[in-house]
Design a protein around this motif. Structure first.
Motif, short mmCIF file in Angstrom:
data_model
loop_
_atom_site.label_atom_id
_atom_site.label_comp_id
_atom_site.label_asym_id
_atom_site.label_seq_id
_atom_site.Cartn_x
_atom_site.Cartn_y
_atom_site.Cartn_z
N ALA A 188 -6.35 -1.09 -3.71
CA ALA A 188 -5.22 -1.19 -4.64
C ALA A 188 -5.74 -0.89 -6.05
O ALA A 188 -6.26 -1.78 -6.72
CB ALA A 188 -4.60 -2.58 -4.58
N THR A 189 -5.62 0.35 -6.47
CA THR A 189 -6.24 0.78 -7.73
C THR A 189 -5.62 0.13 -8.96
O THR A 189 -6.24 0.11 -10.02
CB THR A 189 -6.15 2.31 -7.86
N SER A 190 -4.40 -0.38 -8.84
CA SER A 190 -3.73 -1.00 -9.98
C SER A 190 -3.63 -2.52 -9.80
O SER A 190 -2.63 -3.13 -10.16
CB SER A 190 -2.34 -0.40 -10.18
N PHE A 191 -4.68 -3.11 -9.25
CA PHE A 191 -4.71 -4.54 -8.93
C PHE A 191 -5.56 -5.26 -9.97
O PHE A 191 -6.78 -5.31 -9.86
CB PHE A 191 -5.29 -4.71 -7.53
N PRO A 192 -4.94 -5.84 -11.01
CA PRO A 192 -5.74 -6.42 -12.10
C PRO A 192 -6.65 -7.55 -11.66
O PRO A 192 -7.76 -7.70 -12.18
CB PRO A 192 -4.67 -6.91 -13.09
N GLN A 193 -6.20 -8.35 -10.68
CA GLN A 193 -7.04 -9.47 -10.23
C GLN A 193 -8.37 -8.98 -9.65
O GLN A 193 -9.39 -9.66 -9.75
CB GLN A 193 -6.29 -10.31 -9.20
N GLY A 194 -8.35 -7.80 -9.05
CA GLY A 194 -9.59 -7.25 -8.52
C GLY A 194 -10.59 -6.93 -9.61
O GLY A 194 -11.80 -7.15 -9.45
#
Length: 249
Positions: A188-194
């Protein structure tokens, strides 16, 4: 030669521009494969009494990257609640008050790749892992999350990797935590938590510049996290580490 490190100002990390998010789900409920699909769950009084807030949590936990799940006000047809509307087509789905029904909705939206049973099993394992982690049982959490990842669910896989990253970091294995956080962002390239988890791992490894970059990326994706106390605490910790490096150089 003295090491010179430039540490970020608190305001500089909290003033990133928001990027346009990329939609990656090609759902059967969409009119074209490039439109963003959004599920809106009514949490108004009647639907809330029928379990819509639990439905919201279940849908959020099962959704694949790019499929937005948000709460909303009354959608009408209160007697058939909890109600969910699928946008952009505006399909209104009723009686969405159980995890099984929520999984059915996602199977309809996502198509045959989404298996309700597998995804619900993975979500259940993740919830058990989160309880274990909250109790300080990081090793148990890692084992449960590894079981869930082995199931290879269509939705929520990025969250599984990200949660396992936190568990591995709690065990002191920052290198493995970083790998899981990177895997979450690969899915998930737009996953801020990552990216926050990447920053946490880098910070534990004393790689402060990389931590700063990861936190800044998270902010760029979701500027609202600047209001989070936990995120501000991370930035403060990063600043303190960088100041200590400068002081000792």
């Amino acid at each position: 030669m003295a090491l010179t490190v430039t540490y970020p100002s608190f305001s500089s990390l909290l003033t990133c521009a928001k990027r346009e998010r990329k939609f990656t789900v090609h759902a059967s409920a969409t009119s074209t494969s490039t439109e963003k699909v959004e599920l809106r769950v009514c949490v108004n009084r009647t639907c809330a009494r029928q379990g819509s807030r639990e439905t919201l949590l279940t849908l959020s936990g099962l959704a694949p990257p790019g499929l937005s799940v948000v709460s909303c006000g009354c959608l009408g047809r209160c007697g058939a609640g909890p109600n969910v509307v699928v946008l952009p087509k505006g399909e209104l789905l009723g009686h969405c008050g159980t995890p099984a029904r929520a999984a059915e909705v996602l199977a309809w939206v996502c198509g045959p790749n989404f298996d309700p049973g597998t995804n619900l099993e993975a979500l259940g394992l993740r919830k058990r892992a989160e309880v274990a982690l909250a109790k300080g049982n990081a090793a148990e959490a890692v084992a449960l999350l590894s079981q869930a990842i082995e199931l290879n669910p269509y939705g929520g896989l990025h969250v599984l990797y990200n949660t396992r990253s936190a568990a591995k970091l709690a065990m002191g294995d920052s290198a493995a935590a970083l790998l899981d956080a990177k895997k979450a962002c690969e899915i998930a390239t737009s996953f801020p938590q990552g990216y926050i988890s990447q920053g946490d791992a880098f910070l534990a490894m004393e790689e402060c510049n990389s931590a700063e970059e990861a936190y800044a990326t998270a902010l760029n994706l979701d500027p609202s996290i600047r209001r989070s106390k936990s995120f501000r605490a991370r930035v403060t910790k990063l600043q303190e580490k960088l100041m200590a490096v400068n002081a000792s150089s």
